[in-house]
Design an enzyme around this catalytic site. Structure first.
Site, PDB file in Angstrom:
ATOM      1  N   LEU A   1       0.530  -1.186  -0.326  1.00 54.60           N
ATOM      2  CA  LEU A   1      -0.295  -0.201  -0.271  1.00 54.60           C
ATOM      3  C   LEU A   1       1.279   1.185   0.071  1.00 54.60           C
ATOM      4  CD1 LEU A   1      -2.308  -0.987   2.590  1.00 54.60           C
ATOM      5  CD2 LEU A   1      -3.372  -0.715   0.498  1.00 54.60           C
ATOM      6  N   ASP A   2       0.664   2.421  -0.662  1.00 56.44           N
ATOM      7  CA  ASP A   2       1.182   3.576  -0.611  1.00 56.44           C
ATOM      8  C   ASP A   2       1.451   4.005   1.043  1.00 56.44           C
ATOM      9  OD1 ASP A   2       0.677   3.713  -3.467  1.00 56.44           O
ATOM     10  OD2 ASP A   2      -0.304   4.722  -3.672  1.00 56.44           O
ATOM     11  N   LYS A   3       2.489   4.950   1.399  1.00 55.25           N
ATOM     12  CA  LYS A   3       2.850   5.392   2.335  1.00 55.25           C
ATOM     13  C   LYS A   3       1.677   5.332   2.849  1.00 55.25           C
ATOM     14  CE  LYS A   3       4.705   9.024   3.266  1.00 55.25           C
ATOM     15  NZ  LYS A   3       3.896   9.409   4.165  1.00 55.25           N
TER      16      LYS A   3
END
Length: 229
Positions: free
Chosen positions: A74-76
């Site tokens: 997942l993106d940060k």
């Protein structure tokens, strides 16, 4: 359901990385094959190249469960369900579930504006914006096929809450698709501007549930992470 969007500004300046630490780990499910986690916004899924970006969900899990490996990312700034495999057999199995698109997942997002209609699908090819990496962009000539299914699940004053089901798995797919149709995700430092950017203190995107065949017995399981907004 399109409207003119202002041009994106300069890339966000480099930032100090201060990932959340409480709780250190939020485990949704644990067994001999999997550890399923609720990743908080602001924490990297895997370490960055810079030593200052070494803290990540993967490192935290591996310290407690040695040998665990990420099956997806997942993106940060995206929160929600993330699955790690605790052995090579489970890693290969879950990887195939994603690769063969048997795994299903749904996100919840709060987006800027009143989305017309109640459901639909965005079909726009995406490619890396090399001059503004890591941003992505719609590219009808060189982009890879990218599809997102959406459904309205709530409306606020000037804001729409959507359930999003990515039918492909491109980098920043949901964020770019929503920006492209004129409804950027609130708080998105890469793709929102002006009031849409200022409307939230974090990216309003959450991986709500993930469904796939369990590597142990092959039965389809669904894991959910509570909505944080």
């Amino acid at each position: 359901m399109t409207e003119a969007m202002p041009p994106l500004g300069a890339m966000p300046e480099s930032f100090d990385y201060h990932p959340p630490t409480e709780p250190w780990l939020s485990i949704i499910h644990l067994d001999d094959d999997l550890v399923v986690l609720d990743k908080p916004s602001g924490l990297l899924s895997v370490p960055g190249r810079d030593p200052a970006l070494s803290d990540s969900l993967a490192k935290r899990v591996q310290a407690r469960f040695p040998g665990s490996a990420v099956t997806h990312r997942l993106d940060k700034d995206t929160s929600g369900v993330l699955v790690m495999a605790r052995n090579k057999r489970a890693l290969a199995h879950v990887g195939q579930e994603f690769e063969q698109r048997r795994a299903r997942k749904a996100y919840v997002a709060r987006v800027w504006g009143d989305v017309a209609g109640e459901s639909g699908e965005i079909d726009l090819p995406l490619a890396t914006d090399w001059e503004n990496k890591p941003r992505q962009r719609v590219d009808h000539e060189a982009g890879r096929a990218s599809r997102t299914r959406w459904q309205v699940i709530g409306r606020e004053a000037g804001v729409t809450r959507l359930q999003l089901e990515p039918l492909t798995g491109r980098t920043h797919q949901l964020r770019v698709h929503l920006r492209a149709i004129g409804h950027p995700i609130l708080g998105d430092v890469f793709y929102a501007t002006g009031e849409a950017l200022a409307a939230a203190d974090r990216l309003q995107l959450h991986a709500h549930w993930l469904e796939f065949a369990h590597p142990g017995d092959g039965h389809v399981v669904r894991y959910e992470a509570p909505l944080p907004f």
